[in-house]
Design an enzyme around this catalytic site. Structure first.
Site, PDB file in Angstrom:
ATOM      1  N   SER A  42       0.826  -1.199   0.000  1.00 17.96           N
ATOM      2  CA  SER A  42       0.000   0.000   0.000  1.00 17.96           C
ATOM      3  C   SER A  42       0.867   1.258   0.000  1.00 17.96           C
ATOM      4  O   SER A  42       0.342   2.359  -0.120  1.00 17.96           O
ATOM      5  CB  SER A  42      -0.877   0.018   1.249  1.00 17.96           C
ATOM      6  N   CYS A  97       2.699  -6.919   1.804  1.00 15.50           N
ATOM      7  CA  CYS A  97       1.724  -6.218   2.639  1.00 15.50           C
ATOM      8  C   CYS A  97       0.904  -7.272   3.379  1.00 15.50           C
ATOM      9  O   CYS A  97       0.269  -8.122   2.731  1.00 15.50           O
ATOM     10  CB  CYS A  97       0.839  -5.378   1.725  1.00 15.50           C
ATOM     11  N   ASN A  98       0.935  -7.243   4.698  1.00 12.95           N
ATOM     12  CA  ASN A  98       0.161  -8.221   5.486  1.00 12.95           C
ATOM     13  C   ASN A  98      -1.336  -8.056   5.245  1.00 12.95           C
ATOM     14  O   ASN A  98      -2.080  -9.039   5.171  1.00 12.95           O
ATOM     15  CB  ASN A  98       0.406  -8.028   6.985  1.00 12.95           C
ATOM     16  N   CYS A 121       2.779  -5.711  10.159  1.00 14.88           N
ATOM     17  CA  CYS A 121       2.562  -4.759   9.063  1.00 14.88           C
ATOM     18  C   CYS A 121       3.935  -4.424   8.518  1.00 14.88           C
ATOM     19  O   CYS A 121       4.875  -4.168   9.291  1.00 14.88           O
ATOM     20  CB  CYS A 121       1.869  -3.505   9.596  1.00 14.88           C
TER      21      CYS A 121
END
Ligand code: DGL
Length: 261
Positions: free
Chosen positions: A13, A75-76, A184
């Site tokens: 993101s 990205c988790n 994260c």
């Protein structure tokens, strides 16, 4: 394989997934990489599952247009909400990142571990399934509200970040955690500030190195490692916001393209 000289694609993101890119670039220095920072749409953590899937598809399509031979979902939040759908829809290997709950739960001596992650990750089915495997362990969950937005706006060293971290970590200290899981990919950049707050015996875990090892393993097993032993991997970064923050977080000067994807 004929596409073995193609790049590895990564997306996040925003700038956080560069913590994973660094691990991959150091383990596989001969691989070209393309990193996509979807900073315009960050944070993903507060978005619905449907939105996260749609954004992950958009990012994947961009990376496939650049001929990526494998895609790392750095990205988790995107992994825990969208990797199943990505694997169903696209014919390319995907490597995801998930919070390191398992090693923390196995090694805890105090029977208490902390996890700091986005709302999207902590509420996902995939994450909750993993936690359910360790019923005897007290997993202290905390959403890192506001942290990603501050990191994305270049405020890594701000007092605002320190204040939020103190608030989020205190209940974990009170619960006597001995492991903190960073769930994260933006949060590894907060380790120095986190260390100022946590007692020194608390181990801080992230999954970046494990993702790099898994990437290597999959490239080996699918015969997709770049066969040219003398090739020096060329990293390219794309961002749909100002490149300044990305530039600030990368230790060397790299080619950053600004593009509205
Ligand atoms: N870096 C991402 C993660 O690993 C997402 C952060 C966000 O956009 O909320 O979860």
């Amino acid at each position: 394989m004929e596409n073995s000289k193609n790049p590895i694609g990564l997306f996040d993101s925003g700038i956080g997934g560069t913590s994973i890119w660094k691990e991959i670039h150091s383990l596989l220095p001969g691989e070209d990489t393309i990193y996509l920072a979807d900073s315009k749409n960050a944070p993903y953590g507060q978005r619905s599952k449907e939105e996260i899937i749609a954004l992950s598809c958009k990012n994947t399509e961009f990376l496939l247009e650049q001929n990526s031979k494998l895609i790392v979902v750095a990205c988790n939040t995107a992994t825990t909400n969208a990797i199943k759908e990505l694997r169903e829809k696209y014919d390319v290997p995907f490597i995801g990142i998930e919070p390191a709950i398992k090693p923390a739960a196995i090694h805890t001596q105090t029977n208490a571990i902390g996890i700091l992650a986005t709302k999207g990750t902590l509420s996902s089915e995939l994450f909750n399934k993993t936690v359910a495997d360790f019923k005897g362990v007290n997993v202290v969950e905390q959403v890192g509200f506001g942290l990603v937005a501050l990191i994305e706006s270049g405020k890594l060293q701000s007092e605002e970040i320190r204040e939020l971290l103190r608030e989020y970590l205190q209940p974990m200290i009170d619960a006597n955690i001995d492991h903190l899981v960073l769930g994260c990919s933006h949060y590894p950049y907060l380790v120095p500030q986190i260390k100022e707050i946590l007692p020194p015996h608390v181990k801080i875990l992230d999954s970046g190195a494990a993702v790099a090892r898994q990437t290597k393993k999959v490239l080996e097993s699918t015969q997709m490692l770049n066969p040219d032993a003398n090739h020096k991997g060329n990293p390219v970064f794309y961002s749909n916001a100002s490149p300044d923050v990305l530039n600030g977080i990368l230790e060397d000067k790299y080619n950053i393209e600004t593009k509205d994807f």
